[in-house]
Design a protein around this motif. Structure first.
Motif, PDB file in Angstrom:
ATOM      1  N   CYS A  35       0.836  -1.194   0.000  1.00 11.99           N
ATOM      2  CA  CYS A  35       0.000   0.000   0.000  1.00 11.99           C
ATOM      3  C   CYS A  35       0.874   1.248   0.000  1.00 11.99           C
ATOM      4  O   CYS A  35       2.056   1.197   0.309  1.00 11.99           O
ATOM      5  N   HIS A  36       0.240   2.359  -0.350  1.00  5.95           N
ATOM      6  CA  HIS A  36       0.872   3.678  -0.289  1.00  5.95           C
ATOM      7  C   HIS A  36       0.504   4.309   1.052  1.00  5.95           C
ATOM      8  O   HIS A  36      -0.645   4.243   1.480  1.00  5.95           O
ATOM      9  N   THR A  37       1.470   4.918   1.708  1.00  3.42           N
ATOM     10  CA  THR A  37       1.206   5.634   2.963  1.00  3.42           C
ATOM     11  C   THR A  37       1.534   7.112   2.801  1.00  3.42           C
ATOM     12  O   THR A  37       2.031   7.737   3.726  1.00  3.42           O
ATOM     13  N   TYR A  61      10.172  -1.019   2.729  1.00  3.57           N
ATOM     14  CA  TYR A  61       9.571   0.279   3.013  1.00  3.57           C
ATOM     15  C   TYR A  61      10.377   1.361   2.315  1.00  3.57           C
ATOM     16  O   TYR A  61      11.604   1.336   2.341  1.00  3.57           O
ATOM     17  N   ASP A 114      -9.119   0.163   8.454  1.00  3.15           N
ATOM     18  CA  ASP A 114      -7.798   0.619   8.035  1.00  3.15           C
ATOM     19  C   ASP A 114      -6.803  -0.519   7.897  1.00  3.15           C
ATOM     20  O   ASP A 114      -6.977  -1.608   8.442  1.00  3.15           O
ATOM     21  N   GLY A 116      -2.202  -0.718   7.508  1.00  3.29           N
ATOM     22  CA  GLY A 116      -1.037   0.139   7.583  1.00  3.29           C
ATOM     23  C   GLY A 116       0.153  -0.517   8.240  1.00  3.29           C
ATOM     24  O   GLY A 116       0.253  -1.744   8.308  1.00  3.29           O
ATOM     25  N   LYS A 128       2.743   5.342  13.374  1.00  3.40           N
ATOM     26  CA  LYS A 128       1.643   4.575  12.776  1.00  3.40           C
ATOM     27  C   LYS A 128       1.292   5.251  11.462  1.00  3.40           C
ATOM     28  O   LYS A 128       0.961   6.432  11.436  1.00  3.40           O
ATOM     29  N   GLN A 129       1.422   4.500  10.385  1.00  2.91           N
ATOM     30  CA  GLN A 129       1.161   5.033   9.054  1.00  2.91           C
ATOM     31  C   GLN A 129       0.046   4.220   8.419  1.00  2.91           C
ATOM     32  O   GLN A 129       0.178   3.007   8.255  1.00  2.91           O
ATOM     33  N   LEU A 130      -1.041   4.884   8.078  1.00  7.82           N
ATOM     34  CA  LEU A 130      -2.180   4.207   7.492  1.00  7.82           C
ATOM     35  C   LEU A 130      -2.081   4.213   5.969  1.00  7.82           C
ATOM     36  O   LEU A 130      -1.550   5.151   5.369  1.00  7.82           O
ATOM     37  N   CYS A 131      -2.614   3.164   5.373  1.00 11.72           N
ATOM     38  CA  CYS A 131      -2.644   3.056   3.924  1.00 11.72           C
ATOM     39  C   CYS A 131      -3.642   4.066   3.365  1.00 11.72           C
ATOM     40  O   CYS A 131      -4.687   4.316   3.964  1.00 11.72           O
ATOM     41  N   GLN A 132      -3.307   4.614   2.239  1.00  8.14           N
ATOM     42  CA  GLN A 132      -4.214   5.488   1.501  1.00  8.14           C
ATOM     43  C   GLN A 132      -4.819   4.654   0.387  1.00  8.14           C
ATOM     44  O   GLN A 132      -4.124   4.238  -0.520  1.00  8.14           O
TER      45      GLN A 132
END
Length: 155
Positions: A35-37, A61, A114, A116, A128-132
């Motif tokens: 995924c993109h973050t 990453y 979500d 991430g 904490k990085q969530l996926c867009q």
């Protein structure tokens, strides 16, 4: 193989056109998670043949032209990886945990919620990085050790 050499090889392979557009995996690998973050990609890449006795998987990453992390190193294919279930915002999901010394990288996904990457150091969340958007996701039935149940904070 040292981490620097692995990152150098990853950059070289990308420059030769070996990277796919939406993940950091090589064409000959399977994408278990991607995924993109924002400005970076999170990918979990595995060999096509992944079983209890053969194959590898690796967290990557960064950006295609600059992979910042590739773990575990190829010589330790699954020693530092576990999987399990988690709770996030009242829903159940799955995670993969990659351990590097005192740092843990937890890739997670909760259906209809979500997904991430959570980074912990000494068991404290430092990022904490969530996926867009919707991630690429294939986390079921992996031949990995099962770890404890986790709860991920929505903050």
């Amino acid at each position: 193989m040292g981490r620097r050499l692995l990152l150098l090889l990853a950059g070289l392979l990308w420059s030769l056109g070996g990277w796919a557009a939406d993940d950091l995996c090589l064409e000959q690998e399977q994408v278990l998670f991607a995924c993109h973050t924002g400005k970076r990609l999170v990918s979990v890449c595995a060999s096509r043949e992944l079983s209890e006795s053969a194959g590898y998987l690796q967290l990557r990453y960064g950006q295609p032209e600059a992979v910042e992390l590739a773990w575990p190193e190829a010589s330790f294919p699954r020693l530092h990886v576990s999987q399990g279930e988690l709770f996030y915002r009242g829903k159940a999901g799955r995670y993969l945990r990659f351990t590097m010394d005192r740092t843990r990288f937890v890739v997670f996904s909760v259906k209809d919620r979500d997904s991430g990457l959570v980074i912990e150091q000494d068991r404290a969340v430092i990022s904490k990085q969530l996926c867009q958007g919707r991630p690429t996701l294939h986390l079921q039935g992996l031949p990995l050790p099962v770890s404890e149940l986790l709860a991920v904070s929505s903050r």
